[in-house]
Every structure is written in structure tokens, then in C-alpha cells.
Design a protein around this motif. Structure first.
Motif, PDB file in Angstrom:
ATOM      1  N   ASP A   4       1.001  -1.248  -0.033  1.00 56.37           N
ATOM      2  CA  ASP A   4      -0.150  -0.048  -0.165  1.00 56.37           C
ATOM      3  C   ASP A   4       0.864   1.103  -0.104  1.00 56.37           C
ATOM      4  N   ARG A   5       1.948   1.102   0.769  1.00 55.23           N
ATOM      5  CA  ARG A   5       2.830   2.417   0.671  1.00 55.23           C
ATOM      6  C   ARG A   5       4.185   2.078   0.998  1.00 55.23           C
ATOM      7  N   VAL A  43       7.665   3.710   2.737  1.00 51.98           N
ATOM      8  CA  VAL A  43       8.232   4.867   3.614  1.00 51.98           C
ATOM      9  C   VAL A  43       9.677   4.342   3.757  1.00 51.98           C
ATOM     10  N   GLN A  91       9.845   5.411   9.358  1.00 51.22           N
ATOM     11  CA  GLN A  91       8.745   6.111   9.336  1.00 51.22           C
ATOM     12  C   GLN A  91       7.486   5.127   9.052  1.00 51.22           C
ATOM     13  N   LEU A 111       5.421   4.128  11.386  1.00 53.09           N
ATOM     14  CA  LEU A 111       4.075   4.476  12.461  1.00 53.09           C
ATOM     15  C   LEU A 111       4.094   6.183  11.983  1.00 53.09           C
ATOM     16  N   PHE A 129       1.715   8.778  10.272  1.00 52.35           N
ATOM     17  CA  PHE A 129       0.686   8.655   9.421  1.00 52.35           C
ATOM     18  C   PHE A 129      -0.332   9.839   9.907  1.00 52.35           C
ATOM     19  N   GLY A 130      -1.227   9.929   8.579  1.00 54.35           N
ATOM     20  CA  GLY A 130      -2.231  11.126   8.917  1.00 54.35           C
ATOM     21  C   GLY A 130      -3.415  10.294   9.086  1.00 54.35           C
ATOM     22  N   ASN A 131      -4.891  10.776   8.633  1.00 55.26           N
ATOM     23  CA  ASN A 131      -5.907  10.303   8.966  1.00 55.26           C
ATOM     24  C   ASN A 131      -6.154   9.184   7.847  1.00 55.26           C
ATOM     25  N   TRP A 136      -4.035   5.956   6.612  1.00 49.72           N
ATOM     26  CA  TRP A 136      -3.113   5.091   6.624  1.00 49.72           C
ATOM     27  C   TRP A 136      -3.056   3.816   5.972  1.00 49.72           C
ATOM     28  N   ASP A 137      -2.117   3.534   5.144  1.00 47.39           N
ATOM     29  CA  ASP A 137      -1.942   2.333   4.357  1.00 47.39           C
ATOM     30  C   ASP A 137      -3.343   2.237   3.706  1.00 47.39           C
TER      31      ASP A 137
END
Length: 54
Positions: A22-23, A25, A29, A31, A33-35, A37-38
Motif C-alpha cells: 500500500d505504501r 516509506v 517512518q 508509524l 501517519f495521517g488520517n 494510513w495504508d
């Protein structure tokens, strides 16, 4: 590696488009995350709507 994976990794990922990733990083990094995440909206996933009628 402050701006992402090296160009060799980028080319490999663009060519193979692996499933289940999914991503990507930088190290340390995972953990951060913003609203979203993955690919999951955390506000929607971790809350519920309660309706109380009186």
C-alpha cells in the motif's frame, strides 16, 4: 533517502506493480501517519456513529 526510495526501486515497483503493497516509506517512518494510513481512513475505521433519539 529523504525523498523516497532510490530510482532503481521506483523503476522496479513501476514495472512490476506488486500486489499487497500500500505504501513505501523511509526507514523509521512506518508509524508516521495521517488520517489515511495504508489506504484506510482511520476516522471511519476506528469510530462509529451513535444516534440517540429522545
Amino acid at each position: 533517502m529523504p525523498d523516497g526510495p532510490p530510482s532503481g526501486w521506483r523503476a522496479m515497483l513501476a514495472a512490476s506493480r506488486p500486489h499487497g503493497i500500500d505504501r513505501i516509506v523511509p526507514f523509521g517512518q512506518a508509524l508516521a501517519f495521517g488520517n489515511v494510513w495504508d489506504g484506510v481512513n482511520l476516522l471511519t475505521a476506528l469510530t462509529r456513529i451513535v444516534s440517540i433519539e429522545v
